[in-house]
Design an enzyme around this catalytic site. Structure first.
Site, PDB file in Angstrom:
ATOM      1  CG  HIS A 228     -87.268 -33.190 -10.882  1.00 46.71           C
ATOM      2  ND1 HIS A 228     -87.096 -33.816  -9.684  1.00 46.71           N
ATOM      3  CD2 HIS A 228     -87.416 -31.861 -10.592  1.00 46.71           C
ATOM      4  CE1 HIS A 228     -87.130 -32.923  -8.703  1.00 46.71           C
ATOM      5  NE2 HIS A 228     -87.327 -31.727  -9.233  1.00 46.71           N
TER       6      HIS A 228
ATOM      7  CD  GLU B 279     -90.536 -35.488 -13.563  1.00 43.99           C
ATOM      8  OE1 GLU B 279     -89.474 -36.122 -13.770  1.00 43.99           O
ATOM      9  OE2 GLU B 279     -90.948 -35.231 -12.415  1.00 43.99           O
TER      10      GLU B 279
END
Length: 391
Positions: free
Chosen positions: A302, A361
């Protein structure tokens, strides 16, 4: 590269002739039942392409010496051609990426790139594991021969499409490393190929990715995405699938908590968990894939934050700590064990299987992250991607 087998040749001989691992040649040619009888068979040599060059009146020996290839390789590719021919076909070993991922990486880019890689590296296994709301194929790519399967995925969230580009860049570099024998991130990859199986779903949410990159026409007139988007024609903040459901809020890991506390209670560009868990075809495809493959670990890409999450409600195994420690060391990203979040794919996987799961992330900034960050993100992420295979 395709060649026509000759009487007396073998896969072992082709492996030595082109300096390609024998395992890759065998896996690139599953249609060959008898390696001892190759005459007339079409043989794939992975990691090579053919190139025509002017012969300039040179002999095969002179051309072979000039291009650092064997005379018999030239004979194999050119058949009865010889002195006097205007052109000669030579084998070119591919040692640099053949796909361009530093661009706005949409579904068309993905399908085109997978087709090209499969042609050059036919030991790749590419399977459609499901379809999106709009009927786009969701692809899984598999590499390797091991029984333990490590899974990676990207673009659960539409405006995080750069994660698909990162995974495809890594895939291309893995294939080059395997076919040439050159190390990647300091690691020789053939032992990994022999000992592990890698599963990659580069683009979980193809409809959403195309919406972010191409606007409302990507909805094909089937969904009023502008209405869901509060009338705006700009979709850069859109994370959901095409009908406004956040695919990473769809899994039965305390889904009810997310449903109750999320502000959007109707289709929305982000955060709406749907009317029920696993209501969306993309979420179904990923759950069924995990159930079918029995993954050793999962790593979901992500953006953004330069950190990663590795625990869920105490279900994670104790050894996940050491993997997280290695990921942190290899990337400089911050390892975070718990966050106040539920219903994600990683959450469900950890809860269901008590095996390591990670949500990375990547990068830092506002989604979608700019292409100017891609090289930096890739350098930071590569260590984690590789460590996932040896930890």
């Amino acid at each position: 590269m395709k060649i026509s087998g000759r009487d007396g040749d073998s896969f072992i001989y082709y492996s030595m002739l082109f300096h390609v691992p024998l395992e890759l040649i065998r896996d690139a040619n599953p249609h060959i039942a008898n390696e001892k009888s190759l005459k007339g068979s079409l043989i794939h040599i992975p990691g090579f392409r053919k190139k025509k060059i002017p012969s300039m009146g040179l002999t095969f020996m002179e051309i072979a010496n000039s291009y650092h290839i064997s005379v018999d390789a030239l004979g194999l590719l050119n058949g009865s051609l010889g002195i006097g021919s205007q052109e000669v076909i030579i084998p070119i070993n591919i040692n640099s990426p053949v796909i361009n991922t530093k661009k706005f990486y949409d579904y068309a880019s993905l399908t085109s790139d997978l087709t090209r890689l499969e042609k050059l590296y036919p030991f790749l296994e590419i399977e459609t594991i499901g379809t999106s709301v709009l009927g786009k194929d969701i692809f899984e790519v598999r590499i390797g021969k091991g029984s333990e399967i490590v899974h990676y995925n990207g673009s659960f969230h539409a405006n995080e499409w750069i994660t698909s580009a990162i995974l495809m860049r890594w895939l291309n570099e893995l294939l080059i490393s395997l076919s040439t024998g050159l190390p990647l991130y300091g690691l020789y990859t053939l032992p990994i190929y022999e000992g592990k199986k890698i599963s990659i779903v580069p683009m979980v949410n193809p409809d959403g990715v195309d919406l972010v990159l191409h606007g409302s026409r990507a909805a094909e007139g089937k969904f009023d995405v502008e209405d869901i988007n509060a009338g705006s024609e700009e979709f850069y903040a859109w994370k959901a699938n095409i009908r406004g459901v956040d695919l990473n809020n769809q899994y039965p890991a305390s889904w009810e908590i997310e449903k109750k506390r999320k502000k959007p209670q109707a289709p929305s560009p982000r955060d709406y968990p749907g009317e029920a868990p696993i209501s969306e075809p993309e979420a179904v495809a990923m759950m069924e894939l995990a159930q079918k493959r029995d993954f050793e670990k999962v790593i979901a890409l992500h953006t953004q934050g330069r950190e990663f999450y590795w625990g869920y409600e105490g279900y994670e195994p104790s050894y996940a700590f050491f993997i997280a420690e290695e990921f942190e060391k290899q990337s400089g990203y911050k390892a975070v064990r718990y966050v106040d979040s539920h219903a994600g794919f990683k959450d469900w996987f950890i809860q269901e299987y008590q095996r390591p799961g990670f949500t990375l992330e990547l990068g830092k900034g506002i989604n979608p992250l700019p292409l100017s960050q891609m090289d930096t993100i890739y350098r930071e992420t590569l260590g984690i991607l590789m460590a996932g295979l040896y930890m």
